[in-house]
Scaffold this motif. Sequence first.
Motif, PDB file in Angstrom:
ATOM      1  N   UNK A 111       0.812  -1.217   0.000  1.00  0.00           N
ATOM      2  CA  UNK A 111       0.000   0.000   0.000  1.00  0.00           C
ATOM      3  C   UNK A 111       0.848   1.271   0.000  1.00  0.00           C
ATOM      4  N   UNK A 112       2.115   1.128   0.328  1.00  0.00           N
ATOM      5  CA  UNK A 112       2.959   2.328   0.432  1.00  0.00           C
ATOM      6  C   UNK A 112       3.690   2.608  -0.871  1.00  0.00           C
ATOM      7  N   UNK A 113       3.977   3.878  -1.102  1.00  0.00           N
ATOM      8  CA  UNK A 113       4.851   4.225  -2.217  1.00  0.00           C
ATOM      9  C   UNK A 113       6.289   3.942  -1.785  1.00  0.00           C
ATOM     10  N   UNK A 114       7.168   3.902  -2.784  1.00  0.00           N
ATOM     11  CA  UNK A 114       8.573   3.648  -2.477  1.00  0.00           C
ATOM     12  C   UNK A 114       9.114   4.728  -1.537  1.00  0.00           C
ATOM     13  N   UNK A 115       8.674   5.961  -1.764  1.00  0.00           N
ATOM     14  CA  UNK A 115       9.124   7.036  -0.876  1.00  0.00           C
ATOM     15  C   UNK A 115       8.720   6.740   0.574  1.00  0.00           C
ATOM     16  N   UNK A 116       7.471   6.310   0.742  1.00  0.00           N
ATOM     17  CA  UNK A 116       6.997   6.013   2.097  1.00  0.00           C
ATOM     18  C   UNK A 116       7.742   4.823   2.704  1.00  0.00           C
ATOM     19  N   UNK A 117       8.006   3.830   1.849  1.00  0.00           N
ATOM     20  CA  UNK A 117       8.732   2.641   2.326  1.00  0.00           C
ATOM     21  C   UNK A 117      10.120   3.039   2.825  1.00  0.00           C
ATOM     22  N   UNK A 118      10.755   3.944   2.065  1.00  0.00           N
ATOM     23  CA  UNK A 118      12.128   4.306   2.425  1.00  0.00           C
ATOM     24  C   UNK A 118      12.191   5.331   3.549  1.00  0.00           C
ATOM     25  N   UNK A 119      11.098   6.060   3.737  1.00  0.00           N
ATOM     26  CA  UNK A 119      11.091   7.024   4.851  1.00  0.00           C
ATOM     27  C   UNK A 119      10.744   6.353   6.174  1.00  0.00           C
ATOM     28  N   UNK A 120      10.071   5.207   6.066  1.00  0.00           N
ATOM     29  CA  UNK A 120       9.588   4.531   7.269  1.00  0.00           C
ATOM     30  C   UNK A 120      10.683   4.243   8.299  1.00  0.00           C
TER      31      UNK A 120
END
Length: 351
Positions: A111-120
Amino acid sequence: MSTTTPQLQVSDVKVHFPVRGGAFGRVRGAVKAVDGVSFDVLRGETLGLVGESGCGKSTLGRAVLRLVEPTAGTLRFDGQDLTGLSPRQLRPLRQRMQFVFQDPYASLNPRLTVREILEEPFAIHGLARGPGERAREVEALLDAMGLPREALERRPHEFSGGQRQRIGIARALALRPDLVVADEPISALDVSVQAQIVNLLVDLQRERGLTYIFIAHDLNIVEYVSTRVAVMYLGRIVELAPSAALYRQPRHPYTQALLSAVPVAEPGHRRTRLLVPGEPPSPLAPPPGCTFHPRCPHAMERCRREAPPSYPLGGGHFAACFLAEPDAREAPSDAAPGGRTGVLAQPPSPG
Ligand SMILES: Nc1ncnc2c1ncn2[C@@H]1O[C@H](COP(=O)(O)OP(=O)(O)OP(=O)(O)O)[C@@H](O)[C@H]1O
Ligand SMILES: [Mg+2]
């Protein structure tokens, strides 16, 4: 810590999973997934971990990162004892130890964008820097993985397996860890992209001074990436040696069998068959003595009764087999039972 301190020291670690049964769910026994394992991993090296399915590689990899709780034994990271640390005390260390999973499909939140995955990871570890700085970090990470900037606003399913694994590696490296456990990082990928991912891992290791534990089935790739290789059988390390020595002169009959395994044609599968009889026994009820003896072409009476210690063979080569026992006259009892299968050429010191 001094540069001579190993990145990781594993001492007599066990992971036993309780088996429950009956109406009251009483503990009936234990799966001895990891059953007394000791080794060191030096800074900047790659320790390869091989062995048949079910021998405990993943469990050991998870245990060293405390993703599963060891039943016994001690783990030292950068000289610091991890045993008994609370989740809170572990947290700053967790940043420095990361896991790369076999299956980038299952390990990335769809459900997450790559940006969200990497910011997590930054958010989880309370490293929520300013948005500008975080965006720059994420972009730099993407560049290092060879992924285009447009990837940031897309979701995992829009990528191929190889690209997805690049995202998985990016996430693992986001917080600049020291130690990375890569558990079969390429075995779910097309053969055509496996080499690219392996080379990416090797390049990242060189650039960032990473220490790897590299778990794999494919012995050729393990030889290519590993400084040293540990061979597991039924929850134990039966042989450990510098990569070249292990492949040139395997000393344990199990390693010899693994290295002479023949490919088996099975539609859709790349499998190998060992040239020794049978399957590994269940870790619920391992055989007495040397656990390999029922399948070993060289088994002696003694092997049925006694578990061989890990014998140092010089040059950092260790094998837990009575055939490797040094001549008693030349080297009086060098080997200590449960001894550290470490990096030292000298006999291990207890504790
Ligand atoms: N959570 C668990 N509960 C009970 N048993 C487990 C658990 N996790 C693993 N096991 C058992 O522990 C043993 C070792 O499993 P593990 O997954 O570590 O092996 P592996 O060497 O990684 O195998 P593979 O090559 O197939 O990935 C197996 O017998 C497995 O069934
Ligand atoms: Mg596994």
